[in-house]
Design an enzyme around this catalytic site. Structure first.
Site, short mmCIF file in Angstrom:
data_model
loop_
_atom_site.label_atom_id
_atom_site.label_comp_id
_atom_site.label_asym_id
_atom_site.label_seq_id
_atom_site.Cartn_x
_atom_site.Cartn_y
_atom_site.Cartn_z
N HIS A 16 -11.68 -10.07 -11.68
CA HIS A 16 -11.19 -9.19 -10.91
C HIS A 16 -11.35 -8.81 -9.55
CE1 HIS A 16 -8.85 -5.02 -10.41
NE2 HIS A 16 -10.01 -4.52 -10.34
N HIS A 33 -16.26 -3.06 -5.53
CA HIS A 33 -15.60 -1.97 -5.71
C HIS A 33 -16.01 -1.01 -7.33
CE1 HIS A 33 -12.19 -4.29 -7.56
NE2 HIS A 33 -12.01 -2.97 -8.15
N GLU A 75 -19.21 2.40 -10.61
CA GLU A 75 -18.62 3.01 -11.60
C GLU A 75 -18.83 2.29 -12.93
OE1 GLU A 75 -13.89 3.57 -13.12
OE2 GLU A 75 -14.24 3.15 -10.96
N ASP A 76 -19.11 0.98 -13.03
CA ASP A 76 -19.06 0.25 -14.23
C ASP A 76 -20.44 -0.31 -14.49
OD1 ASP A 76 -16.60 0.86 -14.73
OD2 ASP A 76 -15.90 -1.17 -14.11
N ASP A 87 -6.83 -3.45 -5.15
CA ASP A 87 -7.22 -3.17 -6.53
C ASP A 87 -6.09 -2.68 -7.25
OD1 ASP A 87 -8.96 -2.64 -8.81
OD2 ASP A 87 -8.99 -0.51 -8.18
N ASP A 122 27.87 -5.14 -3.03
CA ASP A 122 28.97 -5.61 -2.02
C ASP A 122 28.59 -5.28 -0.52
OD1 ASP A 122 31.64 -5.99 -1.71
OD2 ASP A 122 32.10 -4.22 -1.14
#
Length: 704
Positions: free
Chosen positions: A48, A72, A76-77, A139, A259
């Site tokens: 990712h 990034h 967080e992870d 992201d 159209d």
């Protein structure tokens, strides 16, 4: 499959070898940090960040953005903190990574609040470095491309957020290619059946249109050659989401939208743009009021182009956009082009989009300062994000960009918050105009201000810019606080004087006792809560002088005075509509402050027996302003009676705020009129004027 080596090869086309090595180092660091983590699709998690960096490489972003893309999700992870990234890769990369990272796992009241807090954090980081939002958008773009593995509910939630926030941000930053992909992928995830059917219809129509498109294209090319204009002519197709939106918003059928044929002409320079426009208008007749010059006045996101709509053979409408190669590049890449041209040393001529984005971020910060919660902040940003613009002029000839439908009050706040707060009237093209009138492009606006004026709560009913809405709410909130503190102080002083106590003579021990007993942190907070009706002044006097509630021997010192109808904490009961000159009483309503009734009002009979719930109140000798009152008029039913009544009332210089008609029988009707009057004498004059009319049977002031 994408690898770090294939990405490095791509990066080497525009980055220095040392910079490519920095990106590779960030990749290996992230790969180690995410070891053992997998995406829902079963792929290693590092695929990712690598894909996000690849998206950024496609628009030639700088090496620090690419490093941040690799890292990034690390904060967080994984267990790695911002300081560790700062130490390894520098402060700038760490700031971008932190800005893109979501907030730590906190328990929020709702999903909306969680999303709002995260967006607010990102907006603040954007203000420090605009690359934060470009990394975040890439992201989100990769997440949208890989939605397939998610459960349907989560798919829809992410798609909704993308359509409401990220697509409009991409539009605001001029990144048109990304906006279109966000919208089409978001639409397909939110409404899969509609998207599939629309796509099938588009495929079917495409074959039928091919011959007409080629014919129009060759006609335009031949005309440009005849005028010796070198230009590339491209047939444009509307994307799915814009077709869907037009069908819904403009209530048009698919056939009506399809159209219209659209073309883009790309030429060498600005001078040639205008020559090409002349050639097109010579070839086909232009439609009136459909020409827009975004080269002279660029859109708020930096977009530049000439737009015109012409009528082809057999009445076919043709939309034409004319622009230079640079304008086309900026239209698709927007703010991201800033870094591309920066690296090519041509920043000066290409940073218009970047400057406009910075101005937008500055406006976000102003909105943030005036909002009370992250959810309100996001709502205001949504209002501000996705609207067409109008361009109006200040008296000095400066251009102000506003969303379509903006009013003079929005204009005043766009100039400066203080101009908005003190605005009393406006002139549009040197003529007086209502403050609520929607402005049109090209108008010259002059705002008339007064030092003693303040924002009107009614403005919230028609302003549309987030800045104006947030500033008015902020002012009214502060004003309400000030008024409630002042009112509460007066009420407490009055209650204490009945017990022969004085507020300014209370000892520190007495004040401390009151604050502790009432669980208030300061006297100001106590005054505010008394003014808002959260606690009664009588309860405070009882703390200071126990047994005072049984003391019936009270004096009525210093009743509260009413000076105007505009106070935020003195309101007038709709059941009896008191006006200056009426004997009045007031009661304290929780959260509303003082509510004023006429003494004869039936609704205060229940309150008379509750000790302390009613207060004396009187009209100030200097009272001014207009108060609403209701008149009940019984008339013989005949044609034109309401018009005659309105004319008669208008002749007394009185405005009518509302009319209600009830038929009593076949011959008589009862008309209830709400009128704005200054006092009882004014009302009596209005009633006398009505009573003299031939068709009027009786006139009276409406009872409770």
């Amino acid at each position: 499959m994408l690898t770090i080596d294939s990405l490095s090869h791509r990066l080497s086309s525009y980055l220095e070898p040392a910079q490519v090595n920095c990106v590779k180092r960030a990749y290996y660091y992230a790969e180690q940090a995410h070891t053992g983590q997998f995406r829902r699709s079963g792929e290693p998690y590092i695929t990712h960040p690598l894909a996000v960096a690849n998206i950024l490489a496609s628009i030639h972003m700088d090496h620090q953005s690419l490093m941040a893309a690799m890292l990034h999700d690390v904060i967080e992870d994984t267990g790695i903190g911002k300081s560790a990234i700062s130490h390894q890769f520098g402060d700038q990369v760490a700031e971008i990574v932190d800005g893109v990272s979501k907030l730590a796992k906190i328990d929020y009241e709702s999903q909306a609040e969680k999303q709002a807090k995260n967006f607010q954090k990102m907006a603040m980081a954007m203000a420090r470095d605009l690359r934060v939002i470009v990394v975040k958008l890439s992201d989100r773009l990769h997440n949208m491309r890989t939605l397939g593995a998610l459960p349907p509910e989560k798919k829809r939630r992410i798609a909704k957020e993308t359509l409401e926030i990220y697509a409009p941000i991409a539009h605001r930053l001029g990144m048109n290619d990304w906006r279109i992909e966000f919208e089409d992928r978001g639409f397909a995830a939110m409404h899969p059946l509609r998207a599939t059917r629309l796509h099938a219809s588009l495929q079917q129509v495409r074959g039928n249109r091919k011959a007409i498109v080629e014919k129009i294209q060759s006609s335009i090319e031949m005309r440009l050659q005849r005028e010796t204009i070198e230009g590339l002519v491209i047939g444009r197709e509307k994307h799915l989401y814009s077709i869907y939106n037009k069908m819904r918003g403009k209530h048009k059928s698919f056939e009506e939208i399809m159209d219209v044929y659209a073309f883009r002409i790309i030429v060498e320079n600005i001078d040639t743009c205008y020559r090409a426009l002349g050639a097109i208008h010579n070839l086909y007749k232009p439609k009136p009021n459909e020409f827009k010059d975004y080269i002279a006045i660029p859109k708020e996101n930096g977009y530049q182009s000439l737009h015109t709509v012409v009528v082809g053979t057999q009445g076919v409408p043709i939309e034409v956009q004319i622009r230079t190669k640079e304008m086309d590049e900026l239209a698709s890449r927007g703010i991201a082009a800033h870094w591309l041209y920066k690296s090519n040393g041509d920043e000066e001529s290409k940073n218009g989009s970047y400057d406009r984005a910075n101005r937008w971020i500055k406006r976000l910060l102003e909105i943030q300062q005036h909002t009370n919660s992250s959810v309100e902040f996001v709502e205001n940003v949504k209002i501000d994000l996705f609207r067409d613009e109008v361009y109006v002029f200040t008296p000095k000839g400066e251009i102000i960009e506003l969303p379509a439908g903006a009013t003079a009050v929005d204009f005043a706040y766009a100039v400066h918050t203080q101009v908005g707060n003190s605005c009393v009237a406006c002139r549009v093209n040197d003529r007086p105009a209502p403050l609520s009138q929607a402005l049109e492009s090209g108008q010259k606006i002059k705002i008339i201000t007064s030092s003693g004026s303040q924002p009107n709560p009614n403005w919230l009913n028609f302003v549309i810019t987030a800045k104006a809405r947030a500033a008015i709410r902020h002012y009214l909130k502060n004003q309400r606080h000030t008024e409630s503190v002042e009112l509460g102080k007066r009420m407490l002083q009055r209650a204490l004087s009945n017990q022969e106590l004085q507020l300014d003579k209370l000892s520190d021990a007495q004040i401390q006792n009151v604050l502790e007993t009432t669980s208030r942190e300061s006297m100001e907070k106590l005054f505010e809560d008394i003014g808002l009706g959260q606690i009664t002044a009588m309860a405070i006097t009882n703390i200071l002088s126990p047994g005072s509630e049984n003391d019936t021997n009270r004096n009525s010192h210093a009743p509260i005075s009413i000076e105007s109808p505009d106070g935020l904490l003195i309101s007038f009961a709709r059941c009896c509509r008191p006006i200056p000159g009426d004997p009045v009483l007031a009661h304290l309503s929780t959260g509303k402050g003082v509510v004023v009734h006429r003494e004869t009002c039936k609704n205060i009979n229940d309150l008379r027996n509750k000790r302390g719930s009613l207060s004396e109140i009187n009209w100030s000798p200097k009272v001014e302003g207009e108060f609403r009152s209701e008149i009940r008029v019984e008339v013989k039913s005949e044609r034109g009676i309401i018009a005659s009544l309105a004319t008669r009332i208008a002749n007394t210089k009185t405005s009518i705020e509302g009319i209600q008609v009830d038929e009593r029988d076949a011959e008589h009707s009862v008309i209830t009129l709400t009128v704005a009057v200054t006092n009882r004498v004014h009302l009596a004059n209005v009633m006398r004027s009505i009573r003299n009319m031939r068709s009027v049977a009786s006139v009276s002031r409406a009872k409770t």
